[in-house]
Design an enzyme around this catalytic site. Structure first.
Site, short mmCIF file in Angstrom:
data_model
loop_
_atom_site.label_atom_id
_atom_site.label_comp_id
_atom_site.label_asym_id
_atom_site.label_seq_id
_atom_site.Cartn_x
_atom_site.Cartn_y
_atom_site.Cartn_z
N ASN A 279 0.86 -1.18 0.00
CA ASN A 279 0.00 0.00 0.00
C ASN A 279 0.90 1.23 0.00
O ASN A 279 1.70 1.42 0.92
CB ASN A 279 -0.90 -0.02 1.24
CG ASN A 279 -1.95 1.08 1.20
OD1 ASN A 279 -2.26 1.59 0.13
ND2 ASN A 279 -2.48 1.44 2.36
N GLU A 284 -2.36 0.83 -4.47
CA GLU A 284 -2.05 -0.47 -3.88
C GLU A 284 -1.50 -1.40 -4.95
O GLU A 284 -1.70 -1.19 -6.14
CB GLU A 284 -3.31 -1.09 -3.27
CG GLU A 284 -3.94 -0.27 -2.16
CD GLU A 284 -5.26 -0.85 -1.69
OE1 GLU A 284 -5.64 -0.55 -0.55
OE2 GLU A 284 -5.91 -1.61 -2.46
N VAL A 285 -0.80 -2.44 -4.48
CA VAL A 285 -0.33 -3.50 -5.37
C VAL A 285 -0.93 -4.81 -4.91
O VAL A 285 -0.87 -5.14 -3.72
CB VAL A 285 1.22 -3.59 -5.39
CG1 VAL A 285 1.67 -4.72 -6.31
CG2 VAL A 285 1.83 -2.27 -5.83
N ASP A 390 12.43 7.70 -10.88
CA ASP A 390 12.14 7.36 -9.48
C ASP A 390 12.84 6.04 -9.11
O ASP A 390 12.22 5.11 -8.62
CB ASP A 390 10.63 7.25 -9.27
CG ASP A 390 10.24 7.21 -7.79
OD1 ASP A 390 11.12 7.48 -6.93
OD2 ASP A 390 9.08 6.89 -7.48
#
Length: 537
Positions: A279, A284-285, A390
């Site tokens: 999360n 979310e994954v 990132d």
């Protein structure tokens, strides 16, 4: 036993050769997945050049691992004048859609249409049924591609990684294409001794003008199969005899099915969310399934995180990026809430793996190897003129066998949250971001190199937050004044020097990812010969 020529003369030492050096790091490449696979070729012009330098154009890989400047035409070579080449299944496969064929290892096929690249229309000679099969699951009958020990276009480092996997005995071996000599092969064998423990030795297999093969001119063979048979019965100067072929992992599919290859916006109803894995700030994954039978990872984004139109445009580019050190994008649901469907990585994020998982017990060689894998994926992104934006351990995923893959490349620039876009906001990853990117928004592949240096500190400290004891504002101020993190405890000086090199103030003075990949792959082996001379060959 297939030996065409054996001369009674003093054993000739094999020439020690190297594929390259740290100053010629372009020779260091990861190969494709263990089973060669075809990726449809695409020009890098379809990917915007976010950097101020030119990279070489992309090439298509032929179905058996060679390089071809154009994609596969669908023409199959003939054998024996029949006009048909029969193919054999190298693995079991369970159909994912009604268009696919399920099949078992050893099953034979007639290929009806190979124009779809990764997916071929075939007829099973066992069942008589027709349907699509993944092309990297099959090989021509009686070809070397059909042999258990043939790994095709596999790089030296990946060969070592697979041979040194847990459970492989001494004498486990594979044959792969030579990285340096066209038409030649490399024999890689797992060995053991008191001084080195488990390690891998490499022998060059050369090709004769008349088509035969040899490791030493004393013993020449008409086929690679005969060479393998010979050295399976006796070491004959190798470090040990060939005992068992290295296990091949299941090949990676770059699409969910033949239909999603081109139409990869899929209905939300085709996805099932099964287990929440994480999360984050923006969503979310989940571990889930597609069509009820294919395990996938599903990233769900909070509404308003990014524009669906911008996301779909970026996803068009992300879908074209195909490398075995990048998490493969399979499909998307572009209406909010946006779903991003990718390959599933069983061990989760590298950050969690280092802090709470098996990673806590890893030693420096494993950590450097994981860094080399990330550098390999980023070197591909570098060649494709793309930017991650990132790069940090939270965005690296880990699979079985300590395999690392880069995730979430390119998504950062799409985020519309004010706390993120301000660049000094609470949600922005200041501690991983190069100063020119954090202060002025100048994101390039060189700002990714800075972030990679920070990621190296995460690896050697097992997930410690960078710049301990400092807040984001202090980090920005101190870094601008020239502060750089000191060498972490138990980190070799040479590795810290590499980090410092990544943190040069002038972006152009930072190394390329190509250099970083070569340096890290060779970190523990720079003084050893690339190929073994053999003892009595």
């Amino acid at each position: 036993m297939g030996c065409v020529q054996c001369k009674d003369k003093e054993a000739a030492k094999l020439t020690e050769e190297r594929d390259g050096s740290l100053n010629q790091s372009s020779g260091y490449r990861y190969g494709t997945d263990p089973t060669p696979q075809h990726y449809p070729s695409f020009g890098v012009t379809s990917i915007p050049n976010y950097n101020n330098f030119h990279a070489a154009g992309g090439q298509g890989l032929t179905v058996f691992g060679g390089v071809n400047s154009s994609s596969h035409t669908g023409t199959l070579r003939t054998r024996g004048g029949t006009g048909v080449t029969l193919f054999v299944a190298l693995y079991d496969y369970e159909a994912r859609t009604e268009d696919d064929l399920s099949f078992h290892k050893g099953e034979k096929f007639q290929i009806l249409n190979s124009s779809e690249g990764d997916w071929w229309e075939a007829r099973s000679l066992t069942t008589g049924e027709t349907g699509y099969i993944p092309s990297n699951y099959v090989a021509p009958v009686d070809s070397i591609q059909a042999e258990e020990w043939y790994f095709g276009k596999l790089g030296r480092k990946d060969a070592e990684r697979q041979l040194l996997s847990f459970g492989n005995p001494r004498g486990t071996f594979l044959i792969r294409e030579s990285e340096t000599t066209k038409g030649a092969y490399s024999l890689s064998i797992r060995d053991w001794d008191d001084m080195k423990g488990d390690h891998v030795k490499h022998y060059k297999i050369r090709k004769l003008d008349n088509g035969g093969y040899y490791i030493t001119t004393r013993a020449q063979f008409e086929t690679l199969q005969q060479l393998v048979q010979h050295y399976s019965e006796r070491a004959a100067g190798l470090c040990c005899r060939l005992v068992v072929p290295c296990h091949k992992g299941m090949p990676r599919l770059t699409d969910l099915s033949v239909k999603t290859k081109d139409v990869w916006e899929i209905p939300r109803e085709s996805l099932q969310l099964i287990k929440r894995l994480g999360n984050g700030q923006f969503g979310e994954v989940w571990m889930g399934t597609w069509n009820g039978n294919t395990k996938v990872a599903i990233k769900t984004l909070k509404p308003g995180t990014m524009s669906p139109e911008s996301f779909l445009e970026e996803a068009q580019i992300m879908k074209k990026l195909k490398h075995d050190k990048l998490v493969q994008l399979y499909a998307v649901v572009s209406e909010e809430p946006i779903y991003i469907v990718t390959e599933y990585m069983s061990k989760g994020s590298l950050l969690d793996f280092l802090k709470d998982g098996e990673g806590r017990a890893l030693k420096l060689p494993n950590l450097v190897d994981m860094a080399a894998q990330v550098a390999a994926g980023m070197a591909y992104i570098e060649r494709m003129n793309y930017i991650h934006r990132d790069l940090r351990s939270a965005n690296i995923l880990v699979g079985n066998g300590l395999i690392c893959k880069i995730a979430d490349f390119g998504l950062a620039r799409l985020i519309e949250d004010n706390e993120y876009t301000a660049r000094q906001g609470a949600k922005f990853p200041i501690k991983w971001t190069a100063p020119e990117a954090a202060l002025y928004g100048r994101f390039t592949i060189k700002s990714d190199v800075w972030s990679f240096g920070i990621l190296l500190t995460e690896l050697v400290t097992k997930g410690r937050v960078p710049y301990p004891g400092m807040n984001n504002r202090e980090v920005l101020e101190q870094v601008e004044r020239g502060y750089r993190m000191p060498c972490p405890q138990d980190c070799p000086i040479s590795l810290h020097e590499l980090m410092i090199h990544c943190w040069k103030k002038d972006p152009e003075e930072r190394p390329t990812f190509e250099y970083l990949q070569g340096f890290l792959e060779d970190y523990f082996t720079a003084t050893e010969p690339q190929y073994q001379p053999g003892e009595n060959l």
